[in-house]
Design an enzyme around this catalytic site. Structure first.
Site, PDB file in Angstrom:
ATOM      1  N   CYS A 165       1.067  -1.355  -0.332  1.00  0.00           N
ATOM      2  CA  CYS A 165      -0.328   0.215  -0.155  1.00  0.00           C
ATOM      3  C   CYS A 165       0.749   1.054  -0.205  1.00  0.00           C
ATOM      4  O   CYS A 165       0.488   2.348  -0.327  1.00  0.00           O
ATOM      5  CB  CYS A 165      -0.989   0.149   1.438  1.00  0.00           C
ATOM      6  SG  CYS A 165      -1.758  -1.337   1.339  1.00  0.00           S
ATOM      7  N   HIS A 176      -2.141   6.648   2.852  1.00  0.00           N
ATOM      8  CA  HIS A 176      -2.943   6.045   2.028  1.00  0.00           C
ATOM      9  C   HIS A 176      -4.423   5.655   2.668  1.00  0.00           C
ATOM     10  O   HIS A 176      -3.820   5.673   4.090  1.00  0.00           O
ATOM     11  CB  HIS A 176      -1.966   4.282   2.959  1.00  0.00           C
ATOM     12  CG  HIS A 176      -2.955   2.881   2.152  1.00  0.00           C
ATOM     13  ND1 HIS A 176      -3.001   2.496   1.645  1.00  0.00           N
ATOM     14  CD2 HIS A 176      -2.814   2.510   3.100  1.00  0.00           C
ATOM     15  CE1 HIS A 176      -3.775   1.604   1.318  1.00  0.00           C
ATOM     16  NE2 HIS A 176      -3.450   0.716   2.805  1.00  0.00           N
ATOM     17  N   ASN A 189     -10.092   0.561   0.568  1.00  0.00           N
ATOM     18  CA  ASN A 189      -8.429   1.077  -0.119  1.00  0.00           C
ATOM     19  C   ASN A 189      -8.381  -0.051  -1.394  1.00  0.00           C
ATOM     20  O   ASN A 189      -8.156  -1.252  -1.101  1.00  0.00           O
ATOM     21  CB  ASN A 189      -7.735  -0.097   1.740  1.00  0.00           C
ATOM     22  CG  ASN A 189      -6.151  -0.968   1.575  1.00  0.00           C
ATOM     23  OD1 ASN A 189      -5.501  -0.370   0.495  1.00  0.00           O
ATOM     24  ND2 ASN A 189      -6.505  -1.018   2.540  1.00  0.00           N
TER      25      ASN A 189
END
Length: 325
Positions: A117, A251, A281
């Protein structure tokens, strides 16, 4: 090799999301969960899920094509392509090589980066260093992940978190070190002793499995205690006070983590990106996707200082202050 320039800047940003939107209500019909449970713990309302035949390279190509068009450069001008991803199904050729082929980019250096990520922040720093060192003049940097390929759709603690997508940036040289569209120094690192908290495709007691797993409590505690000081160092390296930031784009893992990092950082004037609410996400895509949306909405403007901060499996992190294109 070309003569090293004075600095680097982002020419353009763009993003791509699949057309299918999966809501919390739909998920509640698939697994033991509810809209209230997901919103209260993660903050997500919906996420985009790629079709079975829409690959990581497809999404990366779409975002990249838009970024190149917005930058006003030709494909032939691109001499470096870096794709950040952790969900490429095929090992070879790289996703970057496939994007170059799809967009008819001739003879560019191509490779993938896997920092989960935090991948886009790692890839952006790598491209900026390559350009600053004279090894590239115009680089294409992409974050793209198709997490839906690797989810256990019976595990409500993980399948509700993720979405699919891609974000891309065109990075080029600038002759002025004080250019208003600069890419600041990167602050990056890891805590590998906790790396087992997030895995994908490890071997378990039942043999190899290509499924995402995480110890959410470990990750959450790490994010709340360790990340804000790193983000502050990234601001210091760029010579920008947190109070001067126009936006903070971390993130997009969890609304509570996003809010805590921004608050501890002291970014009092900043717009805080919370694209996780509508996109979930999206792993390496989350940072460029969220920034691209802020630019499109007019919530940030050209020349604005923005903190980009990625973190994820490893446990890795990377942050830099950039000026909006």
């Amino acid at each position: 090799m070309t003569a090293p320039p004075a600095g680097t800047r982002i020419l353009s940003l763009a993003h791509h999301q699949p057309t299918r939107v999966l809501t919390n209500e739909e998920l509640a019909g698939m697994v033991d969960t509810s809209d209230e449970w997901i919103r209260s713990r993660i903050g997500i309302a919906s996420r985009h899920i790629a079709a079975e035949d829409e690959s990581v390279a497809d999404m990366a190509t779409s975002a990249a094509a838009k970024a190149i068009a917005r930058a006003g450069v030709d494909a032939a001008d691109i001499d470096l392509v870096i794709v950040a991803t952790c969900t490429a199904v095929d090992r070879m050729p790289s996703v970057a090589a496939r994007v170059a082929r799809n967009l008819e980019i001739p003879a560019a250096g191509v490779f993938d980066v896997n920092a989960a990520c935090a991948g886009f922040s790692y890839a952006l720093a790598t491209a900026s260093l390559a350009v600053a060192g004279g090894g590239s003049r115009t680089a294409l940097v992409i974050g793209a992940d198709k997490m839906s390929d690797f989810l256990d759709w019976e595990d409500r603690s993980t399948c509700v978190i993720f979405g699919d997508g891609a974000g891309a940036a065109v990075v080029t040289a600038t002759d002025s070190p004080t250019d208003a569209e600069s890419v600041g120094p990167v602050v990056w690192g890891s805590q590998p002793e906790r790396g087992s908290a997030i895995t994908l495709g490890t071997s378990g007691p039942d043999g190899p499995r290509a499924l995402f797993r995480q110890d959410g409590h470990v990750v959450y505690r790490w994010a709340l205690t360790a990340l804000a000081p790193v983000a502050r160092r990234a601001c210091e390296q760029a010579g920008v006070a947190p109070s001067e930031l126009a936006a903070v784009v971390t993130h997009q893992a969890n609304v509570r983590i996003i809010n805590a990092v921004a608050q501890k950082l002291g970014a009092t004037r900043a717009v805080v990106a919370r694209d996780v609410v509508e996109s979930g996400n999206t792993s390496a895509a989350s940072v460029p996707l969220a920034l691209s949306k802020l630019l499109e909405s007019g919530r940030v403007s050209s020349g604005d200082p923005v903190l980009l901060f990625g973190f994820g499996a490893g446990l890795v992190y990377a942050g830099q202050v950039v000026r909006c294109p």
